[in-house]
Design an enzyme around this catalytic site. Structure first.
Site, PDB file in Angstrom:
ATOM      1  N   TYR A  42      14.171   7.710   5.706  1.00  0.00           N
ATOM      2  CA  TYR A  42      15.499   7.062   5.727  1.00  0.00           C
ATOM      3  C   TYR A  42      16.249   7.575   6.832  1.00  0.00           C
ATOM      4  O   TYR A  42      17.109   6.736   7.571  1.00  0.00           O
ATOM      5  CB  TYR A  42      15.910   6.830   4.402  1.00  0.00           C
ATOM      6  N   CYS A  73      17.856  10.638  -3.524  1.00  0.00           N
ATOM      7  CA  CYS A  73      17.526  10.807  -1.957  1.00  0.00           C
ATOM      8  C   CYS A  73      19.117  10.636  -1.666  1.00  0.00           C
ATOM      9  O   CYS A  73      19.832  10.075  -1.996  1.00  0.00           O
ATOM     10  CB  CYS A  73      16.931   9.495  -1.701  1.00  0.00           C
ATOM     11  N   CYS A 182      18.896  17.107   1.340  1.00  0.00           N
ATOM     12  CA  CYS A 182      17.915  16.223   1.440  1.00  0.00           C
ATOM     13  C   CYS A 182      16.880  16.830   0.293  1.00  0.00           C
ATOM     14  O   CYS A 182      16.583  17.990   0.246  1.00  0.00           O
ATOM     15  CB  CYS A 182      17.301  16.072   2.746  1.00  0.00           C
ATOM     16  N   THR A 183      16.474  15.734  -0.488  1.00  0.00           N
ATOM     17  CA  THR A 183      15.516  16.368  -1.731  1.00  0.00           C
ATOM     18  C   THR A 183      14.235  16.778  -0.984  1.00  0.00           C
ATOM     19  O   THR A 183      13.813  17.892  -1.842  1.00  0.00           O
ATOM     20  CB  THR A 183      15.485  14.985  -2.596  1.00  0.00           C
TER      21      THR A 183
HETATM   22  N1  DGL Z   1      14.709  12.590   0.831  1.00  0.00           N
HETATM   23  C1  DGL Z   1      15.684  12.158   1.355  1.00  0.00           C
HETATM   24  C2  DGL Z   1      17.248  12.662   1.369  1.00  0.00           C
HETATM   25  O1  DGL Z   1      17.132  13.431   0.296  1.00  0.00           O
HETATM   26  C3  DGL Z   1      15.378  11.111   2.458  1.00  0.00           C
HETATM   27  C4  DGL Z   1      14.785  11.761   3.721  1.00  0.00           C
HETATM   28  C5  DGL Z   1      14.491  10.724   4.831  1.00  0.00           C
HETATM   29  O2  DGL Z   1      13.687   9.845   4.509  1.00  0.00           O
HETATM   30  O3  DGL Z   1      15.095  10.748   5.700  1.00  0.00           O
HETATM   31  O4  DGL Z   1      17.991  12.456   2.086  1.00  0.00           O
END
Ligand code: DGL
Length: 256
Positions: A42, A73, A182-183
């Site tokens: 994302y 996220c 970021c998770t």
């Molecule tokens: N795991 C996501 C976050 O905490 C998104 C990472 C991604 O898809 O770029 O930002």
């Protein structure tokens, strides 16, 4: 209503780090996790696209009867949770880089934030990070990390050298707190710990997210009080392999 599940979504497996804390604190809750790996990452998408995806994921979870949604996220939270709260009546709990807890813990006022481009450029992140007097924040975009983790690789050389590239300038700058915004990065926390060493603390705010979920369920009087067998259902529009590595083979993962 109390028997209804808590819903989670992320661009894949990252949010499982949040899911783990929630089920640890609330083991009597049913859960549904949506790993939207097809749309991963994302972090490099336009805001409108992140918002569209978040809207679709939320709708999908609501159609499955969720009573609360954890936007597991940072990128989706910082770019779309306001909109989701406007459009849907269900309660949301989001996750955003835990700068405030890091400031509280910092002894020298130097904090590093490793996050996606989408999170670092979001309005919500800018608001939180700009208004803090006397604090030096060094930010790095973790380009390429999510893709490696999504492939189920949690400690190969490519990942390690990429992490070193982003973390070394922070170490040289003298940060004493590192915020993983970021998770996905929490999944490789041990490798990150190895790189940054013992003098830098990694802020863990997933525990605070779980506490917030509990608080809301109590307020809404939707804590699960039924005695039925609990389910934790995983759904993915991508590869099951990496999910299984994190949750174990005994739990079922469905493809959608
Ligand atoms: N795991 C996501 C976050 O905490 C998104 C990472 C991604 O898809 O770029 O930002």
């Amino acid at each position: 209503m109390s028997i209804s599940p808590i819903g989670f979504f992320d661009s894949g497996i990252g949010g499982i780090s949040v899911w783990k804390e929630v089920v640890k604190l609330l083991p009597r809750e049913n859960t549904i996790y949506l790993a939207d790996s097809k749309n991963s990452p994302y972090g490099s998408k336009a805001i409108s696209e992140i918002q569209d995806i978040s809207f679709k994921n939320t709708k999908w979870l609501i159609e499955r009867g969720c009573k609360l949604i954890v936007v597991a996220c940072n990128t989706a939270t910082t770019n779309s949770i306001k909109l989701l709260r406007e459009k849907f009546e269900i309660p949301f709990v989001g996750i955003e880089p835990g700068i405030k807890p890091a400031i509280k813990e910092s002894k020298n006022g130097k904090i590093g934030v490793l996050a996606t481009r989408g999170t670092l450029s979001s309005e919500l992140f800018e608001k939180t990070s700009q208004s803090i007097f006397g604090i030096d924040i060094i930010e790095k975009e973790g380009d390429g990390i999510v893709e490696i983790i999504e492939s189920g690789e949690f400690e190969n050389n490519e990942l390690e050298s990429l992490l070193r590239k982003y973390l070394n300038p922070m170490i040289d700058y003298g940060i004493d707190q590192l915020v993983l915004g970021c998770t996905h990065y929490f999944i490789v926390k041990d490798l990150i710990k190895k790189i940054v060493g013992n003098k830098i603390t990694i802020t863990n705010y997933n525990v605070a997210v779980a506490a917030q979920v509990k608080r809301i369920l109590e307020e809404e009087k939707t804590v699960n009080i039924e005695k039925n067998k609990i389910y934790n259902d995983f759904f993915t529009n991508g590869n099951k392999f990496a999910i299984k590595l994190l949750i174990g083979n005994e739990k079922s993962v469905n493809t959608i």
